[in-house]
Design a protein around this motif. Structure first.
Motif, short mmCIF file in Angstrom:
data_model
loop_
_atom_site.label_atom_id
_atom_site.label_comp_id
_atom_site.label_asym_id
_atom_site.label_seq_id
_atom_site.Cartn_x
_atom_site.Cartn_y
_atom_site.Cartn_z
N PHE A 69 0.52 -0.99 0.18
CA PHE A 69 -0.20 -0.22 0.20
C PHE A 69 1.08 1.08 0.46
O PHE A 69 1.87 0.47 0.51
CB PHE A 69 -1.18 -0.04 1.21
CG PHE A 69 -1.60 -1.27 1.01
CD1 PHE A 69 -0.93 -2.37 1.97
CD2 PHE A 69 -3.26 -1.08 0.69
CE1 PHE A 69 -2.18 -3.19 2.59
CE2 PHE A 69 -4.01 -2.32 0.90
CZ PHE A 69 -3.49 -3.43 2.23
N TYR A 86 0.75 5.11 1.89
CA TYR A 86 -0.77 6.09 2.13
C TYR A 86 0.51 7.36 1.52
O TYR A 86 1.87 7.52 1.62
CB TYR A 86 -0.20 5.83 3.11
CG TYR A 86 -1.29 5.13 3.83
CD1 TYR A 86 -0.93 3.31 3.42
CD2 TYR A 86 -3.26 4.61 3.83
CE1 TYR A 86 -1.76 2.30 3.85
CE2 TYR A 86 -3.94 3.59 4.72
CZ TYR A 86 -3.03 2.27 4.21
OH TYR A 86 -3.90 1.47 4.53
N GLN A 117 0.43 11.25 4.01
CA GLN A 117 0.17 11.67 5.06
C GLN A 117 0.44 13.49 5.11
O GLN A 117 1.91 14.19 4.67
CB GLN A 117 0.69 11.36 6.09
CG GLN A 117 0.37 11.94 7.72
CD GLN A 117 0.83 11.24 8.82
OE1 GLN A 117 1.73 10.19 8.86
NE2 GLN A 117 0.15 11.03 9.81
N GLY A 164 0.42 17.13 10.05
CA GLY A 164 -0.73 17.30 10.66
C GLY A 164 -1.65 16.52 10.83
O GLY A 164 -2.93 16.41 11.14
N LYS A 165 -1.74 15.62 9.80
CA LYS A 165 -3.15 15.05 9.20
C LYS A 165 -2.49 13.43 9.77
O LYS A 165 -1.76 12.58 9.60
CB LYS A 165 -3.20 15.36 8.22
CG LYS A 165 -4.02 16.56 8.05
CD LYS A 165 -4.89 17.43 8.52
CE LYS A 165 -5.50 18.78 8.48
NZ LYS A 165 -6.64 18.88 8.89
N SER A 166 -4.03 12.56 9.57
CA SER A 166 -3.65 11.00 9.22
C SER A 166 -3.27 10.47 8.23
O SER A 166 -3.89 11.49 6.99
CB SER A 166 -4.15 9.94 9.63
OG SER A 166 -6.00 10.75 9.42
N PRO A 167 -2.58 9.70 8.11
CA PRO A 167 -3.01 9.08 6.86
C PRO A 167 -4.36 8.66 5.71
O PRO A 167 -4.92 8.73 6.34
CB PRO A 167 -1.86 7.65 6.91
CG PRO A 167 -1.31 8.09 8.15
CD PRO A 167 -2.48 8.93 9.13
N LEU A 211 -5.03 6.66 2.05
CA LEU A 211 -4.99 5.16 1.39
C LEU A 211 -5.25 6.32 -0.96
O LEU A 211 -5.55 6.89 -0.40
CB LEU A 211 -6.14 4.43 0.91
CG LEU A 211 -5.57 3.22 0.21
CD1 LEU A 211 -4.44 2.12 0.69
CD2 LEU A 211 -7.28 2.13 0.35
N LEU A 250 3.86 7.29 2.61
CA LEU A 250 4.12 5.66 3.25
C LEU A 250 4.02 4.60 2.77
O LEU A 250 2.91 4.45 2.01
CB LEU A 250 3.38 5.84 4.55
CG LEU A 250 3.72 7.39 5.39
CD1 LEU A 250 2.58 7.33 6.36
CD2 LEU A 250 4.87 7.17 6.18
N SER A 270 2.22 -5.87 4.11
CA SER A 270 1.30 -6.83 4.88
C SER A 270 2.33 -7.08 6.09
O SER A 270 3.28 -8.06 5.15
CB SER A 270 0.61 -7.65 4.24
OG SER A 270 1.25 -8.60 3.19
N LEU A 311 0.01 -4.03 9.56
CA LEU A 311 0.67 -3.53 7.85
C LEU A 311 1.92 -2.56 8.96
O LEU A 311 2.26 -2.21 9.55
CB LEU A 311 0.11 -2.63 7.42
CG LEU A 311 -0.97 -2.71 6.96
CD1 LEU A 311 -1.60 -1.51 5.67
CD2 LEU A 311 -0.65 -3.58 5.71
N PHE A 325 4.97 -0.15 8.42
CA PHE A 325 5.38 0.95 7.66
C PHE A 325 6.60 1.04 7.54
O PHE A 325 7.73 1.02 7.97
CB PHE A 325 4.37 2.36 8.29
CG PHE A 325 3.44 2.36 8.10
CD1 PHE A 325 1.86 1.28 9.08
CD2 PHE A 325 1.93 2.69 6.69
CE1 PHE A 325 0.36 1.26 8.64
CE2 PHE A 325 1.05 3.44 6.92
CZ PHE A 325 -0.02 2.40 7.14
N GLY A 326 7.34 1.70 6.60
CA GLY A 326 8.18 2.32 6.23
C GLY A 326 7.88 4.13 6.80
O GLY A 326 7.47 4.10 7.79
N GLN A 327 9.20 4.61 7.17
CA GLN A 327 9.11 5.98 7.90
C GLN A 327 8.54 6.82 7.14
O GLN A 327 8.99 8.00 7.38
CB GLN A 327 11.00 6.21 7.83
CG GLN A 327 11.66 5.33 9.21
CD GLN A 327 10.56 5.56 10.59
OE1 GLN A 327 10.94 6.51 10.41
NE2 GLN A 327 10.75 4.03 11.35
#
Lengths: 112, 116
Positions: free
Chosen positions: A34, A36, A38, A41-44, A46, A88, A92, A100, A102-104
């Motif tokens: 996936f 994403y 971001q 200040g906000k959420s990720p 998709l 991001l 899986s 999931l 996540f990368g940095q």
């Protein structure tokens, strides 16, 4: 060793150019991938999911997956200043947990 | 579709108090919900995985007695930060997976917690 690796950037591209974001992962059995976005200040949110080798296109976005090389990328065509965000990569996890990894994240800056 | 809400969007509390954050899937049933924490300029850190009707699974290093998670229905999970301290100040984000649609996670808007 990190399980999902991304270059933190920042990656700077001029408006209208193609932005190429890359991600490598270590678990060969991963099946779902996936991207994403971001904003600060906000959420990720998709952008795309990809499950099979090859390319998947959605508007200006193209995800590319190469399981043999354990590599997934995201291309953004005709980059706009509004695309400036952190991207991001998520892969899986093992087992059937639904987790999931996540990368940095890679920070993209699109300059007008 | 696949909308996840969180409430409150921000909260300020005094040290030692408890804060409850709600996460709701508005237009789908979520078999699994996840709670993340994110400090400024850092990536997401998974805190716990929550399945409806069962105990949450916490990640290593996350205190389960401090971060209480309840997943009472297929559309609601709550995170309670007990006896909050300034170091708990962070951006808490939940996500939800659609039942039967693999690993795709849809994120809520997040809750910014400030502990004074």
């Amino acid at each position: 060793q990190k399980e999902v690796e991304q270059n933190s950037g920042p990656l700077s591209v001029p408006e209208g150019a193609i932005a190429s974001l890359n991600c490598t992962y270590s678990d060969r059995v991963s099946q779902s991938f996936f991207w994403y976005r971001q904003y600060s200040g906000k959420s990720p949110e998709l952008i795309m999911s990809i499950y099979s080798n090859g390319d998947k296109e959605d508007g200006r976005f193209t995800a590319q997956l190469n399981k043999a090389s354990q590599y997934v990328s995201l291309l953004i065509r005709d980059s706009q200043p509004s695309d400036s965000a952190t991207y991001l990569c998520a892969v899986s996890g093992s087992g059937n947990t639904g987790k999931l990894i996540f990368g940095q994240g890679t920070t993209l800056q699109v300059k007008p | 579709g696949a909308v996840v809400s969180q409430h409150p969007s921000w909260v300020i509390c005094k040290s030692g108090t408890s804060v409850k954050i709600e996460c709701r899937s508005l237009d789908f049933q979520a078999t699994t919900m996840f709670w993340y924490r994110q400090f400024p300029k850092q990536s997401l850190m998974l805190m716990a995985t929550s399945n409806e009707g069962s105990k949450a699974t916490y990640e290593q290093g996350v205190e389960k007695d401090k971060f209480l998670i309840n997943h009472a229905s297929l559309t609601l999970s709550t995170l309670t930060v007990t006896s909050a301290h300034p170091e708990d100040s962070s951006f808490y984000i939940c996500s939800a997976s659609l039942a039967g649609v693999g690993d795709t996670q849809y994120f809520g808007p997040g809750t910014r917690l400030t502990v004074l």
